[in-house]
Motif scaffolding. Sequence first.
Motif, PDB file in Angstrom:
ATOM      1  N   HIS A 200       0.834  -1.204   0.000  1.00  0.00           N
ATOM      2  CA  HIS A 200       0.000   0.000   0.000  1.00  0.00           C
ATOM      3  C   HIS A 200       0.866   1.251   0.000  1.00  0.00           C
ATOM      4  O   HIS A 200       1.944   1.261   0.581  1.00  0.00           O
ATOM      5  N   ILE A 201       0.332   2.296  -0.617  1.00  0.00           N
ATOM      6  CA  ILE A 201       1.075   3.550  -0.699  1.00  0.00           C
ATOM      7  C   ILE A 201       0.141   4.698  -0.318  1.00  0.00           C
ATOM      8  O   ILE A 201      -0.953   4.809  -0.862  1.00  0.00           O
ATOM      9  N   VAL A 202       0.562   5.487   0.661  1.00  0.00           N
ATOM     10  CA  VAL A 202      -0.270   6.602   1.141  1.00  0.00           C
ATOM     11  C   VAL A 202       0.503   7.908   0.976  1.00  0.00           C
ATOM     12  O   VAL A 202       1.568   8.083   1.578  1.00  0.00           O
ATOM     13  N   PRO A 203      -0.023   8.818   0.132  1.00  0.00           N
ATOM     14  CA  PRO A 203       0.736  10.029  -0.181  1.00  0.00           C
ATOM     15  C   PRO A 203       0.714  11.071   0.941  1.00  0.00           C
ATOM     16  O   PRO A 203      -0.208  11.110   1.749  1.00  0.00           O
ATOM     17  N   MET A 204       1.737  11.890   0.925  1.00  0.00           N
ATOM     18  CA  MET A 204       1.833  13.047   1.834  1.00  0.00           C
ATOM     19  C   MET A 204       1.609  14.312   1.000  1.00  0.00           C
ATOM     20  O   MET A 204       1.592  14.245  -0.226  1.00  0.00           O
ATOM     21  N   PRO A 205       1.452  15.468   1.663  1.00  0.00           N
ATOM     22  CA  PRO A 205       1.257  16.705   0.901  1.00  0.00           C
ATOM     23  C   PRO A 205       2.418  16.979  -0.058  1.00  0.00           C
ATOM     24  O   PRO A 205       3.562  16.630   0.231  1.00  0.00           O
ATOM     25  N   LEU A 206       2.115  17.597  -1.184  1.00  0.00           N
ATOM     26  CA  LEU A 206       3.161  17.997  -2.132  1.00  0.00           C
ATOM     27  C   LEU A 206       4.015  19.101  -1.523  1.00  0.00           C
ATOM     28  O   LEU A 206       3.509  19.935  -0.761  1.00  0.00           O
ATOM     29  N   VAL A 207       5.286  19.093  -1.885  1.00  0.00           N
ATOM     30  CA  VAL A 207       6.231  20.106  -1.390  1.00  0.00           C
ATOM     31  C   VAL A 207       7.089  20.557  -2.559  1.00  0.00           C
ATOM     32  O   VAL A 207       7.346  19.777  -3.481  1.00  0.00           O
ATOM     33  N   GLN A 208       7.509  21.810  -2.546  1.00  0.00           N
ATOM     34  CA  GLN A 208       8.535  22.229  -3.508  1.00  0.00           C
ATOM     35  C   GLN A 208       9.803  22.634  -2.760  1.00  0.00           C
ATOM     36  O   GLN A 208       9.768  23.485  -1.865  1.00  0.00           O
TER      37      GLN A 208
END
Length: 428
Positions: A200-208
């Motif tokens: 399973h893969i759970v994303p985190m918030p996008l960052v630059q």
Amino acid sequence: MRILVVGGGGREHAIASALHRTGETEIFSVMAKKNPGIARLAKEICLVPETDLARIEAFAGKTGVTHAIIGPEAPLEAGVVDRLSGAGVACVGPTKNAARIETDKAFCRNLMTKYNISGNPDYRVYQDPSEAIAFVKDHEGDLAVKPVGLTGGKGVRIMGEQVDKAGAIEYIREVNGGVVLEERLKGEEFTLQAFVDGFHIVPMPLVQDHKRAGKGDTGPNTGGMGSYSMPDHMLPFVSRKDHTTALSIMASVVAALKKEGHPYKGILYGQFMNTSDGPKVIEFNARFGDPEAMNVLTLLCSDFSRVVTGITEGTLTASNVAFEKAATVCKYLVPEGYPQAPLSGRPLVTGEKGNAILYYANVEEREGKLYTLTSRTLAFVGKADTLPEAEQIAEKAASKVEGEVFHRSDIGTQTLLDQRISHMKELR
Ligand code: AMP
Ligand code: GLY
């Protein structure tokens, strides 16, 4: 839970802080140099090189930790997870073989090709420098030149940006080993990190992130000068479709690694270039980004220890993981002269930091005073409802630090964000 954190930078201070917030963890730390922030949170620390597997295993045994989180790439490459797992410690971090997704750039590109995963630029792998040079000589168009192995984020040379054709050839000679030559991608970069439990893969918030040392993205590449994230966990130059594409590329890589017999457990970091043709993979890292960890872990509001067990037990679900809907801005202070000739051993005095969160990185504390070492020193994170507020919190704290250090005042500002948005509009 008794948990070992391996690594002593700003990223690992953010990891330790997120564990500490949950209250029911006892933190033990292995690091090469004493990070004052981590030392304050840990029950016990062990100062050894982060690739000294025998001593790390001995410390884990002595302290009776049940779990470990590995911060940096060097211990992953050395096989710390294989070693600790063998000793019965459940690890957040991939095995040496699975970590090749970061530690071997040729492996990463070839795996994506083998499993027909989209997102690769045109690329070629060369073991022989003279063949690589011959290709560059005859090639029209700009290339990215990457040593095959780990370089601490500083080993890439981009033609048309940092070097011309002669400079690229010179660099291949200097590397004098395997290189990957890639089509130069044009667009806006973003980071997508995810928790992965093997399946399973759970994303985190996008960052630059901001790699260049100087204001306005000028100067040499660094480990990363600072980073920001938005309240909706997206970025204004990344569409929902781009996000879905990037996440599905990462899920395909996780599935491919499993098929290869190297199931991936830990943090998967995808660095993407959002191009006119959608997101392309710049690279994967087998760990949290530094500074990006400080953005996302400051926002993590679910119990990090439960995320850890979700990863190690293979029971991770999105319902284990929640992030606050706030903006974050992270600014690193680095020694003057960084990255080429950093002034080390110079005193550093923090001022009024307001609501900013301070993460310690590569600094030395002696008799209550802070001194620079050779890399990124302290990071300030501002968290607020809006990006401008978060930026101001981080900026005010960073600008009050006295010493021979500098930071990028433009990170997280509306001006820079507007440039990114209009750049993306031009491309599309
Ligand atoms: P890396 O060490 O792979 O993270 O690369 C450092 C930086 O080089 C990236 O953040 C990009 O800005 C740039 N870069 C790497 N690969 C490419 C590429 N194929 N095209 C354009 N820029 C690249
Ligand atoms: N921020 C880039 C990295 O951690 O590699």
